[in-house]
Write an enzyme that holds these catalytic residues in place. Structure first.
Site, mmCIF file in Angstrom:
data_model
loop_
_atom_site.group_PDB
_atom_site.id
_atom_site.type_symbol
_atom_site.label_atom_id
_atom_site.label_comp_id
_atom_site.label_asym_id
_atom_site.label_seq_id
_atom_site.Cartn_x
_atom_site.Cartn_y
_atom_site.Cartn_z
ATOM 1 N N GLN A 117 0.247 -1.008 0.145
ATOM 2 C CA GLN A 117 -0.043 0.252 -0.072
ATOM 3 C C GLN A 117 1.070 1.125 -0.276
ATOM 4 O OE1 GLN A 117 -3.008 -0.263 3.355
ATOM 5 N NE2 GLN A 117 -4.427 -1.322 1.472
ATOM 6 N N LYS A 166 4.102 7.137 8.891
ATOM 7 C CA LYS A 166 3.717 6.006 10.070
ATOM 8 C C LYS A 166 4.744 6.130 10.762
ATOM 9 C CE LYS A 166 1.187 1.979 10.914
ATOM 10 N NZ LYS A 166 1.162 0.861 10.053
#
Length: 564
Positions: A117, A166
């Site tokens: 992703q 992230k």
């Protein structure tokens, strides 16, 4: 004393709270999960609306922004979540809608590795954002979001995308919030030149056949009152672009209708008779101008515009006035004379009468057996609230609703103008209703467009959103079919639809619904739908070959507009 360290994910939420965000439209996923985890602790302070698709998230943020004048906010994850925003970003850019999209991204050490992703959303979104940035460190999160909010709203509004890795979300950093008030080399409000204002006023004061063209810039700068004063002092007739609808009341005596391909007959015809055109907060889109080589050749054009890139881009102007149109109009009002243009205005009313006899009467009070889109709007006007917001999808119903809806309140029209995004209306109406809780939101859709985002009925169900959905169903992709009928010898190639049972679908989402197939039922059904306290879907079976006129054929001049 040592300051408390916060996770980057919490810094995101706290910064949004300082920016006074009340709604976030989004869809969680792996790369943005830390932000959603932090959001859990703040749901008493900010509401998250779980949409059913990321495209729905950004359209809902757009609807919220357009209804409130505030910035719409949406969250998505990386990869497909982020790429599903692209249509909405493009839509928001061309229609000048302030939205801030925060996307999660894979950890920084995985960037460029084709990780799960991972998509380079920064490079993908450059052409469809006003500004974008990727944040790799927690210490940069707050300043990036502050900068994004400043850029999205100031000057000509537009979409911003902030991509946060992230690991930045998991890192800790000190949190300092200070509102962004200035960015180097970013000057959103050009300095208005008094000399240009005086030149324009002098030209307006001697004009014999002037016309004001109003765009969305008037609404974005909240200059509706200034526009009204300017119009009433100068006595100049006014026409509106699609996105400028509602800037002046539809029933104002100097309002002559909508411009463009399916606009009103008089303003289109008489554009090429003008000696002066005062264009306010509009960009001379091709749907307004038709063939630019034949557009307004007798007119000297005064262009009030905040974005310098729009000056002389499509149409050459005689006097450019750069700046926020609210300020520009205030100054123009001071320098212009009190005037009337009765002889000129009579020409508009003569052509308006011609359109009324040839088109409008047949649309609103048809003698044929099948129901028309126009007569549905007629009954909506009778039973809608004065402050109702019209949200339309894209197609025939969009043009008919825009032509006949009675705009009597500020920020009353939300549609996809420049991009023409089918599927826009249903999610946009959700955002509009949440942003304008005390206003009635009427979502008008076609049977083609609604099926592109029909899953957002789930969002209506989960959040009990009282949107009124009027589905005009002709079992066709109506606008394409109209072109095939008129210009392709009725060769209806791939435009006929076999539709589901929309009433059962609505009921499955606990939305009360009714289908109208007889004219005798229409009036009371519209009244019932608009008076219902919760969400309601009213499906109206429309005549299959109900066309939208007037119409300017592609490539034609505005004065070659057809009534039939």
């Amino acid at each position: 004393m040592k300051k408390e360290l916060l996770f980057g994910s919490e810094i995101v939420i706290k910064t949004l709270l300082y920016e006074k965000v009340e709604y976030i439209f989004g869809y969680p996923g792996g790369a943005i999960m830390p932000i959603y985890d932090s959001l859990h602790d703040y749901l008493n302070y900010v509401s998250h609306i779980l949409m059913r698709h990321e495209q729905g998230s950004i359209h809902a943020a757009q609807g919220y922004a357009r209804a409130t004048g505030k910035i719409g906010v949406c969250f998505t994850t990386s990869g497909p979540g982020a790429t599903n925003l692209i249509t909405g970003l493009a839509d928001a850019l061309i229609d000048s809608t302030p939205v801030v999209c925060i996307t999660g991204q894979v950890s920084s050490h995985l960037l460029g590795t084709d990780a799960f992703q991972e998509t380079n959303i920064i490079d993908i979104s450059i052409p469809v954002t006003k500004w974008n940035t990727q944040v790799l460190k927690a210490k940069d999160i707050c300043t990036s979001i502050q900068k994004g909010f400043f850029i999205a709203k100031k000057g000509r509004p537009g979409p911003v995308l902030i991509d946060i890795t992230k690991d930045a979300q998991f890192q800790k950093s000190e949190f300092h919030y200070k509102p962004c008030e200035y960015i180097n080399n970013f000057h959103p409000y050009p300095c208005i030149k008094e000399k240009k204002i005086i030149e324009a006023a002098n030209l307006i004061n001697i004009a014999k056949k002037p016309l004001i063209l109003v765009g969305q810039g008037v609404i974005l700068s909240e200059a509706e009152n200034e526009l009204k004063k300017f119009v009433e002092k100068t006595g100049i007739p006014v026409a509106s672009t699609l996105l400028g609808l509602g800037a002046l009341d539809s029933d104002h005596p100097l309002y002559m209708g909508m411009l463009g391909m399916h606009g009103n007959y008089a303003p289109n015809i008489l554009t090429n008779h003008c000696d002066i055109i005062i264009a306010i907060g509009m960009r001379f889109d091709d749907r307004v101008t038709g063939d630019v080589k034949k557009y307004a050749k007798k007119a000297k054009i005064i262009h009030l515009e905040i974005d310098s890139s729009e000056i002389n881009k499509n149409v050459l102007c005689y006097i450019p006035i750069l700046g926020d149109c609210k300020s520009s109009l205030k100054r123009l009002i001071f320098y212009t004379n009190k005037s009337t243009h009765q002889k000129w205005i009579k020409q508009f009313f003569h052509l308006k009468e011609k359109e009324k006899i040839t088109v409008i009467q047949n649309d609103l009070n048809p003698k044929k057996e099948g129901m028309t889109m126009g007569e549905v709007i007629k009954w909506i006007n009778q039973y809608k609230h004065k402050n109702a917001i019209l949200v339309t999808d894209v197609g025939q119903h969009q043009m008919i609703a825009s032509r006949y809806f009675n705009f009597t309140y500020k920020k009353s029209q939300i549609t996809s103008g420049g991009l023409g995004t089918m599927g826009f209306a249903l999610p946009a109406s959700i955002g509009a209703q949440l942003g304008a809780k005390n206003r009635q939101v009427i979502c008008i859709v076609g049977d083609g467009g609604i099926q592109m985002t029909i899953q957002e009925m789930g969002t209506i169900l989960q959040n009990n959103i009282p949107v009124k959905i009027i589905l005009l169903n002709n079992n066709f992709l109506g606008m394409v079919r109209q072109w095939q009928q008129l210009f392709f010898e009725k060769r209806y190639s791939c435009t006929e639809l076999v539709n589901p049972d929309f009433i059962k679908l609505a009921n499955a989402y606990n939305i009360k619904a009714k289908k109208v197939i007889k004219r005798e039922e229409l009036k009371e059904s519209v009244k019932k739908a608009l008076n219902h306290k919760k969400a309601f879907l009213l499906e109206v079976s429309i005549e299959k070959e109900d066309n939208v006129f007037p119409m300017i054929p592609a490539g034609a001049s505005v004065d070659e507009i057809r009534l039939t």
